[in-house]
Design a protein around this motif. Structure first.
Motif, short mmCIF file in Angstrom:
data_model
loop_
_atom_site.label_atom_id
_atom_site.label_comp_id
_atom_site.label_asym_id
_atom_site.label_seq_id
_atom_site.Cartn_x
_atom_site.Cartn_y
_atom_site.Cartn_z
N GLU A 119 0.83 -1.20 0.00
CA GLU A 119 0.00 0.00 0.00
C GLU A 119 0.87 1.26 0.00
O GLU A 119 1.91 1.31 0.66
N SER A 120 0.44 2.24 -0.75
CA SER A 120 1.11 3.54 -0.74
C SER A 120 0.04 4.61 -0.85
O SER A 120 -0.70 4.64 -1.84
N PRO A 121 -0.10 5.44 0.17
CA PRO A 121 -1.18 6.44 0.16
C PRO A 121 -1.00 7.46 -0.96
O PRO A 121 0.11 7.73 -1.40
N THR A 122 -2.11 8.01 -1.39
CA THR A 122 -2.07 9.06 -2.40
C THR A 122 -1.43 10.30 -1.79
O THR A 122 -1.88 10.78 -0.75
N PRO A 123 -0.37 10.84 -2.40
CA PRO A 123 0.29 12.02 -1.83
C PRO A 123 -0.58 13.26 -1.95
O PRO A 123 -1.47 13.33 -2.80
N SER A 124 -0.31 14.22 -1.10
CA SER A 124 -1.06 15.47 -1.16
C SER A 124 -0.73 16.23 -2.44
O SER A 124 0.30 15.98 -3.08
N GLN A 125 -1.58 17.16 -2.79
CA GLN A 125 -1.34 17.97 -3.98
C GLN A 125 -0.07 18.79 -3.83
O GLN A 125 0.65 19.03 -4.80
#
Length: 322
Positions: A119-125
């Motif tokens: 799993e790898s979280p979606t990075p912030s903008q």
């Protein structure tokens, strides 16, 4: 169990031709329905074709193809998106009693589909914008320097031409403060190369295409020359006219990256550019071959000489009562 055929191999190993021949064999000789599902990451994008060696409309004629031209280079796909779309697609095709031919050279995507992935979280903008700025101004160099400090093992794991995954490794650390290489190590300990144990109840025949390096080098050089003859530079000019910046991530791939540099005057001649693409493609093929060599079980064939053997093996597999 539902049957699925994988056609894999390093770049320029004849996967498209072989997969289409297999589909024709299944439909014309074996009386079954077939569908080709692509897992080569560059074939997802509708704006680029010549530099990806995408099967032409003529080649696709009469054979159902999926996961080609489904996204824009403005919105690069990742493995998690591929799994989400690909799993649903394959299950639906199997409900229609179609034999799936899963074809491509992106081994990471294949493994993610069959074995799962970390799993790898979606990075912030904010993180995305910062890293995009790095790449636009300095290319891959700052990412390599970042990984030397924060995740040097990823530099060992990844090829220097694999800009996308180098950038993902930095993105992961920025978002989580943890090393993506640590997750890879955990996955490796679960034997991710053993395709006899997968996350789906599928009966798999894995056909792996490879050929001697000398022959392969000749094929790679010829294909690179053909890309320019078919209009690779015109394709790039078309992207510019359509409003693309040529900084889109898929265009950092081998072939497009160098052709764009030729357009920018970084190569003295087209021949010099072709030589650079051929060398980089050989390096990529070596990396892919190393990955695929770890995968078991698979059955290896020379795509130039073993087409008859491949068709015989497919026929036996389809007729097996399993």
């Amino acid at each position: 169990m539902k049957k699925l055929i994988i056609v894999s191999g390093p770049t320029a190993s004849g996967k498209t031709k072989t997969s289409i021949a297999i589909a024709q064999k299944i439909q014309n000789d074996l009386g079954k329905k077939a569908a080709v599902v692509n897992f080569d990451s560059l074939l997802f994008y509708k704006e680029i074709s010549i530099g990806t060696a995408k099967p032409t409309k003529e080649e696709q004629a009469g054979i159902e193809h999926h996961m080609i031209d489904i996204e824009s280079i403005k919105s690069p796909m990742n493995a998690a998106q591929f799994i989400r779309i690909g799993e649903k697609l394959i299950l639906n095709l199997m409900k229609e009693d179609k034999i799936i031919i899963l074809v491509g050279g992106s081994a990471f995507y294949l493994r993610a589909l069959l074995k799962g992935m970390y799993e790898s979280p979606t990075p912030s903008q904010e993180i995305k914008d910062k890293l995009d700025g790095w790449y636009k101004t300095e290319g891959i160099a700052p990412f390599i320097e970042y990984l030397k400090v924060h995740d040097p093992q990823s530099l060992v794991n990844l090829h220097s031409n694999d800009h996308y995954r180098l950038m993902r490794a930095v993105e992961h650390f920025e978002a989580t403060g943890t090393k993506i290489s640590d997750q890879k190590k955990e996955l490796d300990e679960q034997n991710p190369y053993d395709f006899s144990k997968i996350a789906h109840p599928w009966n798999i025949l894995h056909i792996y295409l490879d050929l001697p390096k000398d022959e392969h080098f000749q094929v790679i050089t010829k294909r690179t020359e053909e890309m320019f003859a078919q209009g690779l530079m015109a394709e790039i000019e078309g992207l510019v006219r359509a409003g693309f910046s040529l900084e889109e991530k898929p265009l950092a791939s081998i072939g497009y990256k160098e052709a764009i540099e030729l357009r920018q005057g970084l190569f003295a001649t087209e021949k010099e550019c072709i030589e650079r693409i051929s060398i980089s493609t050989r390096q990529l093929a070596k990396s892919q071959r190393t990955f695929f060599n770890k995968i078991t079980p698979k059955e290896s064939f020379n795509p130039l000489h073993d087409q008859g053997k491949i068709m015989d093996r497919v026929a036996t597999f389809i007729k097996e009562e399993k």
